[in-house]
Design a protein around this motif. Structure first.
Motif, short mmCIF file in Angstrom:
data_model
loop_
_atom_site.label_atom_id
_atom_site.label_comp_id
_atom_site.label_asym_id
_atom_site.label_seq_id
_atom_site.Cartn_x
_atom_site.Cartn_y
_atom_site.Cartn_z
N ASP A 162 -30.74 -81.32 57.33
CA ASP A 162 -30.85 -80.09 56.54
C ASP A 162 -31.09 -80.40 55.07
O ASP A 162 -31.80 -79.65 54.37
CB ASP A 162 -29.58 -79.25 56.69
N TYR A 163 -30.49 -81.48 54.59
CA TYR A 163 -30.72 -81.89 53.20
C TYR A 163 -31.99 -82.72 53.05
O TYR A 163 -32.67 -82.64 52.03
CB TYR A 163 -29.51 -82.70 52.69
N PHE A 164 -32.30 -83.52 54.05
CA PHE A 164 -33.48 -84.38 53.94
C PHE A 164 -34.78 -83.57 53.94
O PHE A 164 -35.77 -83.98 53.32
CB PHE A 164 -33.51 -85.38 55.11
N VAL A 165 -34.80 -82.44 54.59
CA VAL A 165 -36.02 -81.65 54.64
C VAL A 165 -36.40 -81.11 53.26
O VAL A 165 -37.55 -80.69 53.04
CB VAL A 165 -35.85 -80.49 55.65
N VAL A 166 -35.47 -81.14 52.32
CA VAL A 166 -35.78 -80.71 50.95
C VAL A 166 -36.82 -81.63 50.31
O VAL A 166 -37.52 -81.23 49.38
CB VAL A 166 -34.49 -80.65 50.13
N MET A 167 -36.94 -82.87 50.81
CA MET A 167 -37.93 -83.79 50.27
C MET A 167 -39.35 -83.31 50.48
O MET A 167 -40.29 -83.84 49.88
CB MET A 167 -37.76 -85.17 50.90
N GLY A 168 -39.53 -82.31 51.32
CA GLY A 168 -40.85 -81.71 51.49
C GLY A 168 -40.97 -80.32 50.92
O GLY A 168 -42.05 -79.71 51.01
N GLN A 169 -39.91 -79.81 50.33
CA GLN A 169 -39.97 -78.49 49.72
C GLN A 169 -40.67 -78.56 48.38
O GLN A 169 -40.44 -79.47 47.58
CB GLN A 169 -38.55 -77.93 49.55
N ARG A 170 -41.54 -77.62 48.13
CA ARG A 170 -42.44 -77.72 46.98
C ARG A 170 -41.71 -77.68 45.65
O ARG A 170 -42.05 -78.43 44.74
CB ARG A 170 -43.48 -76.60 47.05
N GLY A 171 -40.70 -76.84 45.52
CA GLY A 171 -40.03 -76.72 44.24
C GLY A 171 -39.30 -77.97 43.78
O GLY A 171 -39.61 -78.54 42.72
N PRO A 172 -38.31 -78.46 44.54
CA PRO A 172 -37.58 -79.65 44.08
C PRO A 172 -38.44 -80.89 43.93
O PRO A 172 -38.29 -81.65 42.97
CB PRO A 172 -36.51 -79.83 45.18
N THR A 173 -39.35 -81.12 44.87
CA THR A 173 -40.19 -82.32 44.78
C THR A 173 -41.14 -82.24 43.60
O THR A 173 -41.36 -83.25 42.90
CB THR A 173 -40.99 -82.50 46.07
N ALA A 174 -41.69 -81.07 43.34
CA ALA A 174 -42.59 -80.93 42.20
C ALA A 174 -41.86 -81.15 40.88
O ALA A 174 -42.40 -81.77 39.95
CB ALA A 174 -43.25 -79.55 42.22
N VAL A 175 -40.63 -80.68 40.78
CA VAL A 175 -39.86 -80.88 39.55
C VAL A 175 -39.55 -82.35 39.33
O VAL A 175 -39.69 -82.88 38.21
CB VAL A 175 -38.57 -80.04 39.59
N ALA A 176 -39.16 -83.06 40.40
CA ALA A 176 -38.82 -84.48 40.27
C ALA A 176 -40.03 -85.32 39.88
O ALA A 176 -39.98 -86.13 38.95
CB ALA A 176 -38.22 -84.99 41.58
N VAL A 177 -41.14 -85.10 40.56
CA VAL A 177 -42.35 -85.88 40.25
C VAL A 177 -42.92 -85.49 38.90
O VAL A 177 -43.43 -86.34 38.15
CB VAL A 177 -43.38 -85.70 41.37
N THR A 178 -42.82 -84.23 38.53
CA THR A 178 -43.33 -83.80 37.22
C THR A 178 -42.53 -84.43 36.09
O THR A 178 -43.10 -84.81 35.05
CB THR A 178 -43.26 -82.27 37.12
N ALA A 179 -41.22 -84.55 36.25
CA ALA A 179 -40.40 -85.20 35.21
C ALA A 179 -40.82 -86.66 35.01
O ALA A 179 -40.95 -87.12 33.88
CB ALA A 179 -38.93 -85.11 35.58
N TRP A 180 -41.04 -87.37 36.10
CA TRP A 180 -41.45 -88.77 35.99
C TRP A 180 -42.84 -88.91 35.37
O TRP A 180 -43.07 -89.69 34.45
CB TRP A 180 -41.40 -89.43 37.36
N LEU A 181 -43.79 -88.11 35.85
CA LEU A 181 -45.15 -88.19 35.31
C LEU A 181 -45.22 -87.67 33.88
O LEU A 181 -46.04 -88.14 33.08
CB LEU A 181 -46.11 -87.41 36.21
N GLY A 182 -44.37 -86.71 33.52
CA GLY A 182 -44.34 -86.25 32.14
C GLY A 182 -43.88 -87.34 31.19
O GLY A 182 -44.40 -87.47 30.08
#
Length: 336
Positions: free
Chosen positions: A74-94
């Protein structure tokens, strides 16, 4: 070595961009992915063996077979949810954009997510397939309903979001590591949706194919992203110029003009002193009960001799009398 010197190993710079070449590996990936995409859509539309396999997995109910993994997945499926993953990758790329002084990493991520939403969203709404929990007829494809699960958005988003890190890598080692991480997340998220019963197997397969096609299309969009970066930089420059207040220009006097000539002091410009009489008048007005006394000049002051300034008193004897004994006491001057 500075930190920004290590960043190009993970995220490429605009100077490293080259025109995309259609290599043999690239052609093979593109052709095979398109074939899988088309075969999956055709298999679902024709209610082939793929739909029957979907029903077999759904009726098997994996979440009841292995309930001990339910909480973790239930928690691992969040790795494919658009909101949390986009925020994490955006912070790193920013942070990479700030260190490298380039906007390309964020532009690549934004372009890929926009392309994913357009393509996957259009197919979802077009087919309208219902999910396993809302299925109505056993053995049917459940197409043309009010659903939006074909292809799987979680799976496609996991492929694109984590695959962008592998796409931006510039060294072979970093690209291999990022590709393995993206593949693990994409495969795990897809299988988790099947385990939870929120997607059919065919939904996950089409989601994998849709995400890979988005990544393969990014090199052809690099020129557009480069032009967008130029326009954004020009826009930011204009905004900063408007925010900075402009001071009025200061005009310097020209030689030979009236402003450049030195100013000569006049008699009326000299400072004036206030007379004593005026000061005395102010004092008189302020203290009317104290009569004014003329202040003597230094030459008219009376200088008194040194010694005690106390006035003589009639009852007091001079200092010389205190040293003499009183009359009638002791010996006299003539007595022995």
């Amino acid at each position: 070595m500075r930190t920004d010197d290590k960043l190009p190993q993970v995220v490429g710079r605009p100077t490293d961009l080259v025109r995309p070449r259609m290599t043999r590996t690239r052609r093979w990936l593109l052709g095979s992915t398109l074939a899988v995409y088309a075969a999956t859509v055709i298999g679902v539309l024709t209610t082939s063996w793929l739909v029957q396999f979907d029903w077999q997995v759904m009726l098997f109910r994996p979440y009841k077979q292995w309930p001990q993994f339910h909480t973790f997945l239930d928690y691992f499926v969040v790795m494919g949810q658009r909101g949390p993953t986009a925020v994490a990758v955006t912070a790193w790329l920013g942070w990479c954009c700030h260190k490298q002084r380039t906007m390309r990493p964020l532009l690549v991520l934004g372009t890929s997510l926009l392309l994913l939403n357009i393509t996957v969203g259009a197919v979802k709404l077009g087919f309208g397939r219902l999910g396993p929990h809302y299925a109505t007829t056993v053995g049917s494809s459940e197409m043309w309903g009010n659903g939006d699960i074909f292809p799987s958005g979680h799976t496609a988003n996991a492929v694109v979001t984590w695959g962008v890190l592998a796409y931006l890598a510039t060294t072979p080692r970093a690209r291999r590591v990022a590709s393995v991480i993206a593949a693990v997340f994409a495969f795990g998220v897809g299988m988790t949706t099947v385990y939870l019963g929120t997607h059919w197997v065919s939904d996950v397969v089409l989601g994998w194919a849709a995400g890979v096609l988005v990544l393969l299309a990014l090199p052809w969009l690099e020129p557009s992203m480069a032009r967008a970066e130029v326009l954004l930089r020009a826009l930011l420059r204009k905004v900063r110029e408007r925010q900075v207040p402009k001071l009025p220009p200061v005009s310097l006097p020209v030689a030979g003009s009236a402003l450049a000539a030195p100013r000569v002091a006049r008699d009326d410009d000299l400072p004036t002193r206030e007379t004593v009489g005026v000061a005395a008048a102010h004092v008189a007005e302020a203290r009317p009960h104290h009569p004014l006394r003329p202040h003597p000049l230094r030459a008219e002051r009376v200088v008194t001799p040194g010694g005690s300034r106390r006035p003589p008193h009639a009852d007091r004897l001079p200092h010389t009398d205190r040293l003499r004994p009183p009359a009638g006491r002791g010996r006299t001057a003539t007595g022995g």
